[in-house]
Design an enzyme around this catalytic site. Sequence first.
Site, PDB file in Angstrom:
ATOM      1  N   CYS A  20       0.831  -1.326  -0.050  1.00 30.05           N
ATOM      2  CA  CYS A  20      -0.028   0.033  -0.130  1.00 30.05           C
ATOM      3  C   CYS A  20       0.910   1.265  -0.047  1.00 30.05           C
ATOM      4  O   CYS A  20       0.546   2.161  -0.727  1.00 30.05           O
ATOM      5  CB  CYS A  20      -1.068  -0.025   1.198  1.00 30.05           C
ATOM      6  SG  CYS A  20      -1.548  -1.341   1.401  1.00 30.05           S
ATOM      7  N   ARG A  49       5.204 -11.853   6.408  1.00 29.24           N
ATOM      8  CA  ARG A  49       4.325 -11.740   7.417  1.00 29.24           C
ATOM      9  C   ARG A  49       5.147 -13.044   8.203  1.00 29.24           C
ATOM     10  O   ARG A  49       5.422 -14.045   8.049  1.00 29.24           O
ATOM     11  CB  ARG A  49       3.037 -11.994   7.367  1.00 29.24           C
ATOM     12  CG  ARG A  49       2.373 -11.086   6.375  1.00 29.24           C
ATOM     13  CD  ARG A  49       1.878  -9.608   6.838  1.00 29.24           C
ATOM     14  NE  ARG A  49       1.633  -8.745   5.920  1.00 29.24           N
ATOM     15  CZ  ARG A  49       0.271  -8.699   5.229  1.00 29.24           C
ATOM     16  NH1 ARG A  49      -0.709  -9.214   5.932  1.00 29.24           N
ATOM     17  NH2 ARG A  49      -0.088  -8.024   4.344  1.00 29.24           N
ATOM     18  N   GLN A  67       0.548 -11.453  -3.704  1.00 26.25           N
ATOM     19  CA  GLN A  67      -0.813 -11.047  -3.636  1.00 26.25           C
ATOM     20  C   GLN A  67      -1.244 -10.310  -5.208  1.00 26.25           C
ATOM     21  O   GLN A  67      -0.206  -9.704  -5.743  1.00 26.25           O
ATOM     22  CB  GLN A  67      -1.163  -9.608  -2.542  1.00 26.25           C
ATOM     23  CG  GLN A  67      -1.108 -10.175  -1.117  1.00 26.25           C
ATOM     24  CD  GLN A  67      -1.097  -9.204  -0.150  1.00 26.25           C
ATOM     25  OE1 GLN A  67      -0.591  -7.905  -0.238  1.00 26.25           O
ATOM     26  NE2 GLN A  67      -2.240  -9.399   0.676  1.00 26.25           N
ATOM     27  N   ASP A  69      -2.410  -7.638  -5.727  1.00 22.97           N
ATOM     28  CA  ASP A  69      -2.771  -6.473  -5.157  1.00 22.97           C
ATOM     29  C   ASP A  69      -3.215  -5.245  -5.989  1.00 22.97           C
ATOM     30  O   ASP A  69      -2.328  -5.218  -7.076  1.00 22.97           O
ATOM     31  CB  ASP A  69      -1.727  -6.052  -4.102  1.00 22.97           C
ATOM     32  CG  ASP A  69      -2.242  -5.285  -2.820  1.00 22.97           C
ATOM     33  OD1 ASP A  69      -3.351  -5.269  -2.865  1.00 22.97           O
ATOM     34  OD2 ASP A  69      -1.193  -5.115  -1.827  1.00 22.97           O
ATOM     35  N   HIS A  71      -4.734  -0.936  -5.817  1.00 21.06           N
ATOM     36  CA  HIS A  71      -5.241   0.259  -5.083  1.00 21.06           C
ATOM     37  C   HIS A  71      -5.999   1.327  -6.286  1.00 21.06           C
ATOM     38  O   HIS A  71      -5.163   1.433  -7.310  1.00 21.06           O
ATOM     39  CB  HIS A  71      -4.116   0.789  -4.331  1.00 21.06           C
ATOM     40  CG  HIS A  71      -3.501   0.000  -3.515  1.00 21.06           C
ATOM     41  ND1 HIS A  71      -2.409  -0.817  -3.438  1.00 21.06           N
ATOM     42  CD2 HIS A  71      -3.759  -0.166  -2.082  1.00 21.06           C
ATOM     43  CE1 HIS A  71      -2.091  -1.459  -2.313  1.00 21.06           C
ATOM     44  NE2 HIS A  71      -2.922  -1.505  -1.492  1.00 21.06           N
ATOM     45  N   LYS A 157     -14.103  -3.069   5.459  1.00 20.11           N
ATOM     46  CA  LYS A 157     -13.815  -4.061   4.348  1.00 20.11           C
ATOM     47  C   LYS A 157     -14.850  -4.832   3.896  1.00 20.11           C
ATOM     48  O   LYS A 157     -15.723  -5.294   4.757  1.00 20.11           O
ATOM     49  CB  LYS A 157     -12.524  -4.666   4.504  1.00 20.11           C
ATOM     50  CG  LYS A 157     -12.400  -5.357   5.440  1.00 20.11           C
ATOM     51  CD  LYS A 157     -11.070  -6.356   5.699  1.00 20.11           C
ATOM     52  CE  LYS A 157     -11.246  -7.189   6.945  1.00 20.11           C
ATOM     53  NZ  LYS A 157      -9.954  -7.982   6.906  1.00 20.11           N
ATOM     54  N   HIS A 203      -8.377  -0.279  -1.271  1.00 20.07           N
ATOM     55  CA  HIS A 203      -7.185  -1.440  -1.480  1.00 20.07           C
ATOM     56  C   HIS A 203      -8.161  -2.992  -2.011  1.00 20.07           C
ATOM     57  O   HIS A 203      -9.447  -3.275  -1.359  1.00 20.07           O
ATOM     58  CB  HIS A 203      -6.626  -2.031   0.016  1.00 20.07           C
ATOM     59  CG  HIS A 203      -6.263  -0.751   0.707  1.00 20.07           C
ATOM     60  ND1 HIS A 203      -5.119  -0.799   1.070  1.00 20.07           N
ATOM     61  CD2 HIS A 203      -6.770   0.408   1.275  1.00 20.07           C
ATOM     62  CE1 HIS A 203      -4.818   0.509   1.784  1.00 20.07           C
ATOM     63  NE2 HIS A 203      -5.826   1.005   1.891  1.00 20.07           N
TER      64      HIS A 203
END
Length: 329
Positions: A20, A49, A67, A69, A71, A157, A203
């Site tokens: 992010c 993580r 991911q 991912d 945005h 979310k 996100h």
Amino acid sequence: MRGAVLSGEGELMALKPMNCPAHVLIFKQGIKSYRDLPIRMAEFGCCHRNEPHGALHGIMRVRQFTQDDAHIFVREDQLVEEVRKFCELLNSVYKDLGFEDYAVKLALRPEKRFGEDSMWDKAEAELREAVMQSGLSDTIKANFEELPGEGAFYAPKLEFHLTDAIGRTWQVGTIQSDRVLPERLDASYVGADGERHRPVMLHRAILGTFERFIGILIEHHAGRFPLWLAPVQAVVATIVSDADDYALEVAAKLKAAGIRVETDLRNEKINYKVREHSLAKVPNLLVVGKREAEEGKVALRTLGSQAQTILTLDEAIARLADEARAPDM
């Protein structure tokens, strides 16, 4: 790395926990106008993580993962429409991958959180409205559900929970409506009034982490993927070594037609080959012997069937190429 001391030419390195902040920094390059929005950024980003040892579970939960991912930076008036489009995209992807049964859940503000209650009221209402506008509430088998206290500390979310073939549920896709990170990292755009405004940052991920989603796919299909998705779509197996050259020719033509194909020219009995490739869940087995080589034909066996169909090579290629065509995503 907290408290590390650097000397000489040393450089402090760190493992990336999320994508992010980098996307906010990209957004901040140059001046953005309200006309530029929405701005969509996507990244197959590798993150880390430090999961506890006891939580690690095959490829379902790992410490390093990738991911899908993305945005999306939007104006306030664009948010509901962007979330609605995302919901429809996610729905089409899940259906193509064979997941008809999934639930949509709205995770609401946790006890410890950033931002005013008015901000959370607005963000939660927008996500709720987007789901209703998308029509997902009419198509999913499970009811739409709200989860008090389950949101991230910075944003509510939408969560998308898949149910696999043996009844287990997995939270995979998500979209979060975030007004905190743009504020904290000073992201802004110039509005129609000439003043600076904060964008809302969405996100979003459809698959979540690739590793987990691959594991869920394997479990859901029990390794027996639809033909378009199978890593190996066909194997050309020989009965006798005299058919080796023809088998290679068959494989080359299948490959030219876009079929993912392998050959099995081993000096083994054909029943052994059939059993081995069936256990490996190969969707199609093309058996060739001396007669097939002379006549330009193949004996096609499909996974789960004891029968075989004799086809010309051109007929077999046309059939497999048509069946292997991926759905329009």
